[in-house]
Structure formats: structure tokens, C-alpha cells
Design an enzyme around this catalytic site. Structure first.
Site, PDB file in Angstrom:
ATOM      1  N   ASN A 156       0.880  -1.166   0.000  1.00 54.17           N
ATOM      2  CA  ASN A 156       0.000   0.000   0.000  1.00 54.17           C
ATOM      3  C   ASN A 156       0.918   1.216   0.000  1.00 54.17           C
ATOM      4  O   ASN A 156       1.533   1.528   1.005  1.00 54.17           O
ATOM      5  CB  ASN A 156      -0.888  -0.014   1.252  1.00 54.17           C
ATOM      6  CG  ASN A 156      -1.686   1.275   1.411  1.00 54.17           C
ATOM      7  OD1 ASN A 156      -1.739   2.097   0.490  1.00 54.17           O
ATOM      8  ND2 ASN A 156      -2.290   1.458   2.576  1.00 54.17           N
TER       9      ASN A 156
ATOM     10  N   HIS B 194      -9.192   1.527   4.869  1.00 60.29           N
ATOM     11  CA  HIS B 194      -7.921   1.684   5.585  1.00 60.29           C
ATOM     12  C   HIS B 194      -8.106   2.624   6.782  1.00 60.29           C
ATOM     13  O   HIS B 194      -8.874   3.582   6.702  1.00 60.29           O
ATOM     14  CB  HIS B 194      -6.856   2.238   4.639  1.00 60.29           C
ATOM     15  CG  HIS B 194      -5.490   2.135   5.219  1.00 60.29           C
ATOM     16  ND1 HIS B 194      -5.001   3.061   6.111  1.00 60.29           N
ATOM     17  CD2 HIS B 194      -4.536   1.188   5.092  1.00 60.29           C
ATOM     18  CE1 HIS B 194      -3.791   2.683   6.491  1.00 60.29           C
ATOM     19  NE2 HIS B 194      -3.471   1.555   5.892  1.00 60.29           N
TER      20      HIS B 194
ATOM     21  N   GLU C 259      -6.389   4.937   7.860  1.00 61.04           N
ATOM     22  CA  GLU C 259      -6.125   6.358   7.585  1.00 61.04           C
ATOM     23  C   GLU C 259      -7.343   7.022   6.950  1.00 61.04           C
ATOM     24  O   GLU C 259      -7.587   8.214   7.163  1.00 61.04           O
ATOM     25  CB  GLU C 259      -4.875   6.490   6.701  1.00 61.04           C
ATOM     26  CG  GLU C 259      -3.612   6.200   7.510  1.00 61.04           C
ATOM     27  CD  GLU C 259      -2.489   5.550   6.726  1.00 61.04           C
ATOM     28  OE1 GLU C 259      -2.501   5.600   5.488  1.00 61.04           O
ATOM     29  OE2 GLU C 259      -1.583   4.978   7.385  1.00 61.04           O
TER      30      GLU C 259
ATOM     31  N   GLU D 151      -5.320  -4.897  10.372  1.00 68.35           N
ATOM     32  CA  GLU D 151      -4.303  -3.887  10.625  1.00 68.35           C
ATOM     33  C   GLU D 151      -4.577  -3.191  11.959  1.00 68.35           C
ATOM     34  O   GLU D 151      -5.389  -2.257  12.020  1.00 68.35           O
ATOM     35  CB  GLU D 151      -4.310  -2.836   9.503  1.00 68.35           C
ATOM     36  CG  GLU D 151      -4.010  -3.407   8.138  1.00 68.35           C
ATOM     37  CD  GLU D 151      -3.329  -2.390   7.224  1.00 68.35           C
ATOM     38  OE1 GLU D 151      -2.245  -2.689   6.737  1.00 68.35           O
ATOM     39  OE2 GLU D 151      -3.881  -1.286   7.039  1.00 68.35           O
TER      40      GLU D 151
ATOM     41  N   SER E 155       3.555  -2.209  10.197  1.00 62.98           N
ATOM     42  CA  SER E 155       5.009  -2.302  10.388  1.00 62.98           C
ATOM     43  C   SER E 155       5.563  -3.681  10.064  1.00 62.98           C
ATOM     44  O   SER E 155       6.520  -4.130  10.696  1.00 62.98           O
ATOM     45  CB  SER E 155       5.398  -1.863  11.806  1.00 62.98           C
ATOM     46  OG  SER E 155       4.977  -0.527  12.042  1.00 62.98           O
TER      47      SER E 155
HETATM   48  P1  13P Z   1       3.259   0.341   7.587  1.00 62.44           P
HETATM   49  O1  13P Z   1       3.737  -0.976   6.987  1.00 62.44           O
HETATM   50  O2  13P Z   1       4.008   1.517   7.061  1.00 62.44           O
HETATM   51  O3  13P Z   1       3.139   0.268   9.069  1.00 62.44           O
HETATM   52  O4  13P Z   1       1.768   0.538   7.028  1.00 62.44           O
HETATM   53  C1  13P Z   1       0.890  -0.516   7.114  1.00 62.44           C
HETATM   54  C2  13P Z   1      -0.327  -0.163   6.376  1.00 62.44           C
HETATM   55  O5  13P Z   1      -1.044   0.750   6.754  1.00 62.44           O
HETATM   56  C3  13P Z   1      -0.645  -0.923   5.170  1.00 62.44           C
HETATM   57  O6  13P Z   1      -1.920  -0.619   4.706  1.00 62.44           O
END
Ligand code: 13P
Length: 251
Positions: free
Chosen positions: A9, A95, A97, A167, A213
Site C-alpha cells: 500500500n 484503511h 487512515e 491492521e 510495520s
Molecule cells: P506500515 O507498513 O508503514 O506500518 O503501514 C501498514 C499499512 O497501513 C498498510 O496498509
């Protein structure tokens, strides 16, 4: 045996020329790694360049969001039909975010999921608890509720085109990773919820990724867990070498 799916992503990173360069660099590193599906979900404006660069390789291209309406007065949004016509196979929905910064709720995530599936896209549905929920011991309830609400009215046939990405929000971009045991356990809770909603066969088949992560150093252990069928990778998907190490770990 479920086939593993490793997806990057990219979030709001990479211009079209940078996208092309990163895929060109990644392609030879993942060539012949055919024991897992490899996907890059990229910003809308990178889709064309990414598809050109990935053509003929084992890398598939997805988008990072989609609107639920077929068309209309939704300035700045992109419909499922538009993505489909651009040759996109996958789309990330829900997601954290999007939920955190753009007001997405389980209801809009559900609407987007249904619109994408009806248009023939494959959905990577993201869900997961925030730190406070894990600390308070309600992770299982939270992910189970999200699974039910986000997949409301999705049929068992449509579910075949859904990947769930677990996640934990506290692990995204923080360098904190769920332990392999935590990831396995919570992916298992999601699988049990799917079993209750759709039956044992659907639960056995559905791909549940871990994201948060995941990197070159911790991927192998996370991916070795029974209920972890792949990864949704943020930061580490922007580095060809690191991403290819994660793909290798899924072989
Ligand atoms: P990171 O791997 O940067 O923690 O992000 C994970 C993520 O949000 C994938 O959608």
C-alpha cells in the site's frame, strides 16, 4: 492451503515516474516467486504508469480507495467502473487512515465494498482495533463487529473476491508490530466471525493478511502463523529490496 497474498500500500507516495522506477527495480527481485500473489496498490494517478511497468510480470496493480456511487456530484472521488475500465484488479477499502482522517465509517466502508464487488473488483478490506481498544481487552469484539458491519449484505459468492487485512491501528507506521501470536490470534477471531456469517468452507478459504510495520526482518515469523495469509505492507513496500524479502518470506 490458502495462497498467500503480499500487497504493498503505497499510500500518498510516488509520482508516476517514481512508480515506474520502483516497479522496474522490484520486478527482477520477485520474478518467478509464484507461490504468492503480489500486488501494489498505488495512488490513482500512478495506475497507468504502474500497469505499464508491471506488464508481463507477476505484479498486479490495485487502487487505494473507491467511491460507492456509480457516478455523480462527488468532487474528487473515483467510481468502481472507472477503476475497472482502467484495468485495475484490486482496491483497498476501509484503511484506518481513511477512517481516521477522512470520516470513513463502517457504513461507508460497507457501501464502498459492495459497489466495488458489484463492479467486479477484488477488495482488500482493512479493519483493526486502536490502541485503547487493545489495552481495554476488547480487540476481539471490535474486529468481529467491524467484520460483520463492513461485510453486511455481501454474498458468499462475492466473498470469494474479498481479502481481509487485519491492521491494528497502533502498529501502522509506528514501528510497533503485533507479535506473531497476537496477529495469529486476531486473524483467527476474524476467521471465526466469517465462519459464523458464511460457514466453515468460506472461512477456510478467505485470505486474511496482517498489516502494521511488517518489514524484511519480521515478515517470515508473522507469515509462518496459521491464520496469517499474507501482508499489507506500507513503508517497506516503497523499498524494492525490502519488499522482495517479504515476498520471499511468503514462498
Ligand atoms: P506500515 O507498513 O508503514 O506500518 O503501514 C501498514 C499499512 O497501513 C498498510 O496498509
Amino acid at each position: 492451503m490458502r495462497r498467500k497474498v503480499i500487497a504493498g500500500n503505497w499510500k500518498m507516495n510516488m509520482t508516476p515516474s517514481q512508480a515506474k522506477a520502483l516497479i522496474e527495480e522490484t520486478k527482477p527481485l520477485v520474478a518467478g516467486k509464484d507461490n504468492c500473489d503480489i500486488i501494489f496498490c498505488v495512488p490513482f494517478v500512478d495506475i497507468h504508469a504502474a500497469q505499464e511497468a508491471a506488464a508481463g510480470s507477476n505484479i498486479k496493480i490495485g487502487a487505494e480507495n473507491v467511491h460507492f456511487a456509480p457516478k455523480g456530484a462527488y468532487t474528487g472521488e473515483i467510481s468502481a467502473e472507472m477503476l475497472k475500465e482502467c484495468g485495475v484488479d484490486y482496491v483497498i477499502i476501509g484503511h484506518s487512515e481513511r477512517r481516521q482522517y477522512f470520516g470513513e465509517t463502517d457504513e461507508t466502508v460497507n457501501l464502498r465494498t459492495k459497489a466495488a464487488l458489484e463492479a467486479g473488483l477484488k477488495v482488500i478490506l482493512c479493519l483493526g482495533e486502536v490502541k485503547e481498544e487493545r489495552v481495554n481487552g476488547i480487540t476481539d469484539e471490535v474486529v468481529s463487529m467491524q467484520t460483520k458491519l463492513d461485510l453486511k449484505d455481501v454474498t458468499v459468492d462475492q466473498l470469494a473476491n474479498v481479502i481481509i487485512a487485519y491492521e491494528p491501528v497502533w502498529a501502522i507506521g509506528t514501528g510497533l508490530t503485533a507479535t506473531p501470536e497476537q496477529a495469529d490470534e486476531t486473524c483467527g477471531v476474524i476467521r471465526n466471525t466469517i465462519a459464523k456469517m458464511y460457514g466453515a468452507e468460506a472461512a477456510e478459504k478467505i485470505v486474511i493478511q496482517y498489516g502494521g510495520s511488517m518489514n524484511a526482518a519480521n515478515a517470515a515469523e508473522l507469515l509462518s502463523k496459521e491464520n496469517v495469509d499474507g501482508g499489507l505492507i506500507g513503508g517497506a513496500s516503497l523499498k524494492a529490496k525490502d519488499f522482495s524479502i517479504i515476498v520471499n518470506a511468503a514462498q
